[in-house]
Design a protein around this motif. Structure first.
Motif, PDB file in Angstrom:
ATOM      1  N   THR A   1       0.835  -1.208   0.000  1.00 49.68           N
ATOM      2  CA  THR A   1       0.000   0.000   0.000  1.00 49.68           C
ATOM      3  C   THR A   1       0.865   1.250   0.000  1.00 49.68           C
ATOM      4  OG1 THR A   1      -1.797  -1.136   1.160  1.00 49.68           O
ATOM      5  CG2 THR A   1      -1.762   1.266   1.273  1.00 49.68           C
ATOM      6  N   ALA A   2       1.899   1.262   0.848  1.00 47.16           N
ATOM      7  CA  ALA A   2       2.785   2.429   0.930  1.00 47.16           C
ATOM      8  C   ALA A   2       3.532   2.658  -0.380  1.00 47.16           C
ATOM      9  CB  ALA A   2       3.779   2.254   2.072  1.00 47.16           C
ATOM     10  N   ALA A   3       3.809   1.582  -1.105  1.00 46.44           N
ATOM     11  CA  ALA A   3       4.505   1.696  -2.389  1.00 46.44           C
ATOM     12  C   ALA A   3       3.558   1.999  -3.541  1.00 46.44           C
ATOM     13  CB  ALA A   3       5.269   0.402  -2.672  1.00 46.44           C
ATOM     14  N   GLY A   4       2.261   2.115  -3.245  1.00 48.80           N
ATOM     15  CA  GLY A   4       1.289   2.418  -4.288  1.00 48.80           C
ATOM     16  C   GLY A   4       1.008   1.255  -5.209  1.00 48.80           C
ATOM     17  N   ARG A   5       1.190   0.029  -4.718  1.00 51.19           N
ATOM     18  CA  ARG A   5       0.958  -1.158  -5.539  1.00 51.19           C
ATOM     19  C   ARG A   5      -0.293  -1.889  -5.065  1.00 51.19           C
ATOM     20  NH1 ARG A   5       5.353   1.193  -7.089  1.00 51.19           N
ATOM     21  NH2 ARG A   5       6.827   0.075  -8.435  1.00 51.19           N
TER      22      ARG A   5
ATOM     23  N   GLN B   1       5.193 -11.062  -3.101  1.00 54.07           N
ATOM     24  CA  GLN B   1       5.082  -9.855  -3.928  1.00 54.07           C
ATOM     25  C   GLN B   1       5.867  -8.695  -3.321  1.00 54.07           C
ATOM     26  OE1 GLN B   1       0.980  -8.930  -5.213  1.00 54.07           O
ATOM     27  NE2 GLN B   1       0.443 -11.023  -4.660  1.00 54.07           N
ATOM     28  N   ALA B   2       5.793  -8.544  -1.997  1.00 57.94           N
ATOM     29  CA  ALA B   2       6.488  -7.440  -1.340  1.00 57.94           C
ATOM     30  C   ALA B   2       8.005  -7.625  -1.386  1.00 57.94           C
ATOM     31  CB  ALA B   2       6.016  -7.317   0.106  1.00 57.94           C
ATOM     32  N   THR B   3       8.484  -8.827  -1.117  1.00 60.44           N
ATOM     33  CA  THR B   3       9.932  -9.055  -1.126  1.00 60.44           C
ATOM     34  C   THR B   3      10.500  -8.906  -2.539  1.00 60.44           C
ATOM     35  OG1 THR B   3       9.571 -11.455  -1.276  1.00 60.44           O
ATOM     36  CG2 THR B   3       9.911 -10.542   0.908  1.00 60.44           C
ATOM     37  N   GLU B   4       9.771  -9.376  -3.541  1.00 62.58           N
ATOM     38  CA  GLU B   4      10.243  -9.233  -4.917  1.00 62.58           C
ATOM     39  C   GLU B   4      10.288  -7.770  -5.337  1.00 62.58           C
ATOM     40  OE1 GLU B   4      11.446 -11.506  -7.369  1.00 62.58           O
ATOM     41  OE2 GLU B   4      11.755 -12.449  -5.398  1.00 62.58           O
ATOM     42  N   LEU B   5       9.344  -6.976  -4.850  1.00 65.48           N
ATOM     43  CA  LEU B   5       9.326  -5.553  -5.187  1.00 65.48           C
ATOM     44  C   LEU B   5      10.574  -4.856  -4.638  1.00 65.48           C
ATOM     45  CD1 LEU B   5       7.590  -3.436  -6.607  1.00 65.48           C
ATOM     46  CD2 LEU B   5       6.479  -2.972  -4.404  1.00 65.48           C
ATOM     47  N   ILE B   6      10.958  -5.171  -3.417  1.00 67.46           N
ATOM     48  CA  ILE B   6      12.170  -4.573  -2.849  1.00 67.46           C
ATOM     49  C   ILE B   6      13.405  -5.027  -3.626  1.00 67.46           C
ATOM     50  CG2 ILE B   6      13.673  -4.493  -0.814  1.00 67.46           C
ATOM     51  CD1 ILE B   6      11.227  -4.644   0.938  1.00 67.46           C
ATOM     52  N   ARG B   7      13.457  -6.294  -3.956  1.00 70.72           N
ATOM     53  CA  ARG B   7      14.650  -6.843  -4.620  1.00 70.72           C
ATOM     54  C   ARG B   7      14.813  -6.324  -6.040  1.00 70.72           C
ATOM     55  NH1 ARG B   7      13.839 -13.218  -2.867  1.00 70.72           N
ATOM     56  NH2 ARG B   7      14.311 -12.958  -0.640  1.00 70.72           N
TER      57      ARG B   7
ATOM     58  N   ARG C   1      11.394   2.819  -2.607  1.00 72.97           N
ATOM     59  CA  ARG C   1      12.371   3.235  -1.596  1.00 72.97           C
ATOM     60  C   ARG C   1      11.664   3.960  -0.436  1.00 72.97           C
ATOM     61  NH1 ARG C   1      17.976   4.312  -1.717  1.00 72.97           N
ATOM     62  NH2 ARG C   1      17.987   3.889  -3.964  1.00 72.97           N
ATOM     63  N   GLY C   2      10.715   4.828  -0.761  1.00 76.66           N
ATOM     64  CA  GLY C   2       9.985   5.542   0.285  1.00 76.66           C
ATOM     65  C   GLY C   2       9.194   4.597   1.173  1.00 76.66           C
ATOM     66  N   ALA C   3       8.573   3.593   0.567  1.00 81.33           N
ATOM     67  CA  ALA C   3       7.818   2.614   1.353  1.00 81.33           C
ATOM     68  C   ALA C   3       8.748   1.810   2.251  1.00 81.33           C
ATOM     69  CB  ALA C   3       7.057   1.676   0.416  1.00 81.33           C
ATOM     70  N   THR C   4       9.929   1.471   1.724  1.00 79.10           N
ATOM     71  CA  THR C   4      10.910   0.728   2.508  1.00 79.10           C
ATOM     72  C   THR C   4      11.332   1.536   3.734  1.00 79.10           C
ATOM     73  OG1 THR C   4      11.723  -0.370   0.511  1.00 79.10           O
ATOM     74  CG2 THR C   4      13.163  -0.410   2.446  1.00 79.10           C
TER      75      THR C   4
ATOM     76  N   GLY D   1      11.208 -12.838   7.179  1.00 78.15           N
ATOM     77  CA  GLY D   1      10.163 -12.440   6.250  1.00 78.15           C
ATOM     78  C   GLY D   1      10.501 -11.124   5.567  1.00 78.15           C
ATOM     79  N   LEU D   2       9.512 -10.265   5.398  1.00 76.36           N
ATOM     80  CA  LEU D   2       9.730  -8.970   4.757  1.00 76.36           C
ATOM     81  C   LEU D   2      10.736  -8.123   5.541  1.00 76.36           C
ATOM     82  CD1 LEU D   2       8.948  -6.821   2.634  1.00 76.36           C
ATOM     83  CD2 LEU D   2       7.113  -6.111   4.192  1.00 76.36           C
ATOM     84  N   HIS D   3      10.772  -8.252   6.850  1.00 76.95           N
ATOM     85  CA  HIS D   3      11.693  -7.458   7.667  1.00 76.95           C
ATOM     86  C   HIS D   3      13.150  -7.770   7.339  1.00 76.95           C
ATOM     87  CE1 HIS D   3       8.275  -7.053  10.859  1.00 76.95           C
ATOM     88  NE2 HIS D   3       8.059  -6.350   9.766  1.00 76.95           N
ATOM     89  N   ARG D   4      13.412  -8.985   6.957  1.00 77.99           N
ATOM     90  CA  ARG D   4      14.772  -9.336   6.520  1.00 77.99           C
ATOM     91  C   ARG D   4      15.150  -8.549   5.269  1.00 77.99           C
ATOM     92  NH1 ARG D   4      16.310 -15.527   4.955  1.00 77.99           N
ATOM     93  NH2 ARG D   4      14.634 -15.194   3.461  1.00 77.99           N
ATOM     94  N   GLU D   5      14.190  -8.364   4.375  1.00 74.04           N
ATOM     95  CA  GLU D   5      14.454  -7.607   3.150  1.00 74.04           C
ATOM     96  C   GLU D   5      14.635  -6.114   3.447  1.00 74.04           C
ATOM     97  OE1 GLU D   5      15.002  -9.222   0.389  1.00 74.04           O
ATOM     98  OE2 GLU D   5      14.479 -11.115   1.388  1.00 74.04           O
TER      99      GLU D   5
END
Length: 399
Positions: A278-282, A293-299, A308-311, A338-342
């Motif tokens: 949501t924060a990334a606008g996706r 989906q979230a981890t792939e978006l960061i990677r 980057r802003g959502a991260t 999980g996502l926190h590791r990313e």
């Protein structure tokens, strides 16, 4: 003889966790004579649990006769491990040492009746046992809910449609019997069940990034929500009835989103994969779990300003929650999954700076924050729960 039998469990745990790679180390760790350590190792080998290398090799520059090497038996027995999450399930066979022998992922909509998906994951695990011909010694199940002890009931499966108080341990044991999963002596297997993050913390402490920590705090995103766990002196701290460390319901944004628990701005809804997307606008896509989906978006898209802003936003919220936990618990290590590791991998300095700025003990820089190192750590943790009776009394279970 009694002392030797009493040493079987501690000796097996030392080999299982890699802390006794040789018979000399085993002797020192147990505080017994060489003869007793040798007899204990031979007994565990006879039970098919470990391997004693009869042709040890000395390391360069070492003095004296080299010690026999010890390892878990590569063809030894397994336990059936199962995990249920908001987007489906996974079953696996896991040997000693946290060794994954076989896995069977399965995706299905999690129904309101927990018996249906528990039957499905057990049947997948039973299929692995049939295919591999492995000998099974137990079974463990990880679920995204606090599990009350001693009843084995899921009290707050907030991200599932299950009713509160679902008897997951009893349902798991019944499913194992229906699937024909038998343990030592051909007897029915009694299933173990626990919270997924609790079990992930146990796995990381024994086999992953938490090895050697005395007071390990583990915080992780599941497929939905945020969980936490604490391992104290090698034992999981689950409180008086299994419900400790519900860190997902720490408030990190008082004006934030309403949480399933009735509060607002909890980590559970402010720092999980759905919050990140949501924060990334996706918009969440139809394929793959929210976590994937979230981890792939960061990677793959971290250079995108919105990603980057959502991260940074989610890392700040997570850091605020971790700082409060550091002040209360004073852990000597934090492991994120999980996502926190990313988030940690993407911007390690930011997350650590927030924790340091907001906590008394974090400010000294003495609390390492590390990424989890085990893939499927909740599954391996479920296996740890299943292995525990064997670790406590190998001869009692197998003799």
């Amino acid at each position: 003889m009694e002392r030797g039998r009493a040493a079987l469990g501690p000796a097996l745990e030392l080999v299982h966790t890699g802390r006794a790679p040789t018979r000399a180390v085993l002797t020192a760790e147990l505080g017994v004579t060489r003869a007793t350590a040798g007899a204990v190792a031979a007994e565990l080998e006879a039970l098919g649990l470990i391997r004693v290398d009869a042709r040890p090799t000395a390391t360069a520059g070492s003095q004296g006769r080299p010690s026999h090497r010890l390892s878990v038996a590569p063809d030894g027995p397994v336990v059936l491990a199962a995990q249920i999450h908001a987007d489906g399930f996974r079953a696996a066979l896991v040997g000693l040492g946290g060794r994954m022998v076989a896995t069977a992922p399965g995706c299905m909509t999690v129904p309101a009746d927990p018996a249906h998906i528990i039957d499905a994951v057990v049947e997948a695990g039973a299929g692995l046992l049939r295919e591999t011909g492995q000998r099974c010694l137990g079974a463990g199940l990880a679920v995204p809910s606090a599990v009350a002890e001693p009843e084995g009931t899921a009290l707050n499966p907030l991200h599932l449609l299950w009713p509160a108080g679902a008897p997951v341990r009893a349902l798991f044991t019944d499913a194992l019997a229906k699937a024909g999963v038998l343990g030592p002596g051909g007897l029915p297997v009694t299933g173990m069940a626990g919270n997924d993050v609790n079990l992930a913390a146990l796995a990381e402490h024994r086999h992953g990034a938490g090895r050697g920590a005395r007071h390990l705090l583990c915080v992780a995103t599941g497929h939905r929500g945020v969980g936490g766990a604490l391992v104290l002196d090698g034992r999981l701290h689950s409180g008086s009835s299994g419900l400790a460390l519900e860190v997902g319901h720490l408030t990190v944004n008082p004006a934030g989103l309403p949480c399933h628990c009735g509060s607002r701005g909890c980590l559970d809804v402010e720092a999980d994969p759905a919050a990140f997307l949501t924060a990334a606008g996706r918009e969440p896509g139809p394929a793959g779990s929210l976590l994937h989906q979230a981890t792939e978006l960061i990677r793959t898209a971290y250079d995108d300003p919105s990603v980057r802003g959502a991260t940074e936003l989610i890392a700040d919220r997570l850091g605020l929650g971790l700082a409060g936990l550091v002040n209360i618990l004073n852990p000597d290590r934090i492991v994120l999954g999980g996502l926190h590791r990313e988030l940690l991998a993407a911007d390690p300095d930011r997350l650590r700076a927030v924790v340091a700025d907001r906590s008394l003990w974090g400010r000294s820089g003495s609390v390492p924050i590390l990424p989890s190192t085990l893939d499927h750590n909740s599954l391996i943790g479920a296996a740890e729960a299943a292995w525990q009776p064997v670790l406590d009394d190998p001869l009692g279970v197998l003799g």
